[in-house]
Design an enzyme around this catalytic site. Structure first.
Site: not given
Ligand code: NAD
Length: 280
Positions: A50, A94, A117
């Site tokens: 990422k 994460q 997200d």
């Protein structure tokens, strides 16, 4: 019939070009905050990927790396600070988190406008209501982008999803339903799963079981989307046995190089959108 391979890498590079151009025109640099706890092998690689992709398009990332034994309070305190920080446009945690942490409790603290997200209940709820959320989860969004390159209209398609997770199966089912597909979600307790998957025009495998889907699971000419990232004898593979199904399916996403690159592209697209939202 030999399945046409849906190249996620190529689609993602087109998206990166557009994003890089948009970022160049911004008066300041968008920033994504990444919170990671512990040293899960997969997470270390995903976070690095990422960061690399972000750097290439001129988007800043800041990694907040907590030790394995970090407390919920410490993480939530950081999220509150980042929510209030005008230089931070997007925040992600994460996953997976270590077992002593309650994932939803932590994620729910990210303000919906920075939840790139798309996991905050405000965003998932808006999606469920078929209204516009601030952000939709990156993996399902990437899959929808790939499918829209195949179909101009998804309505009426019979869709079966293997896997009902918060990050893939559930939001994807909602997105598909919102496009007027007929959606079946299956999971570990589903009985006679093959009877369901064999009826799918579009079959999405997101269960994390190496090469689970074989040719007798699918119908002729099915579109197969493979989300899984597994190892089989040390080699990366998906949840679909690509060699076994390739003469029966019409389209297939490869692993690696299919859904994975699209997921990162969509996360960065969400972060660019977050920047725009916060500068309106
Ligand atoms: P998860 O463990 O949270 O959920 C797995 C789901 O699959 C559950 O609903 C479970 O009931 C179901 N399942 C498990 N075994 C099954 C079986 N034998 N038959 C039917 N259903 C079964 O997983 P997740 O986080 O959604 O990830 C799933 C897979 O997708 C993993 O391999 C993960 O690495 C991968 N993944 C890839 C990307 C990407 O960008 N390519 C993104 C997210 C997840």
């Amino acid at each position: 019939m030999t399945a046409e391979i849906i190249n996620g890498k190529t689609t993602a590079s087109g998206i990166y070009e557009i994003l890089a151009q948009r970022i160049k025109d911004f008066p300041s640099t968008p920033k994504l905050a990444i919170i990671m706890v512990g040293n899960d092998d997969g997470s270390v690689i995903y976070v690095r990927n990422k960061q690399k992709a972000a750097e290439k398009i001129g988007l800043k990332t800041e990694l907040f790396h907590f030790p394995e034994n970090a407390s919920e309070d410490e993480i939530i305190t950081l999220i509150s600070r980042l929510n209030a920080d005008s230089q931070t446009n997007g925040i992600i945690v994460q996953l997976p988190l270590p077992a002593h942490l309650t994932t939803n409790k932590i994620i729910n603290h990210i303000m919906p406008q920075k939840d790139v997200d798309g996991f905050n209940p405000y965003n998932t709820g808006m999606l469920q209501n078929n209204e516009q959320p601030y952000f939709v989860a990156a993996t399902p969004l990437g899959i929808m982008t790939m499918l829209k390159n195949i179909y101009s209209d998804l309505s009426g398609k019979n869709v079966v999803i293997i896997g009902a997770s918060l990050i893939v199966g559930r939001p994807l089912a909602t997105l598909m339903l919102n496009q007027e597909c007929t959606v079946t979600i299956t999971h570990i307790h589903t009985r006679n799963i093959k009877e369901l998957t064999r009826k799918a025009d579009i079959l999405i495998a997101a269960c994390g079981v190496a090469k689970l889907v074989k040719k007798d699971w699918i119908k002729d000419g099915a579109v197969l989307i493979d989300v899984g990232i597994n190892r089989d004898n040390g080699k990366i593979c998906g949840d679909i046995d690509a060699d076994d199904v390739k003469e029966k399916a019409a389209f297939l996403t490869p692993v690696p190089g299919g859904v994975g690159p699209m997921t990162i592209a969509m996360l960065l697209q969400n972060t660019v959108d977050a920047y725009i939202l916060q500068h309106q």
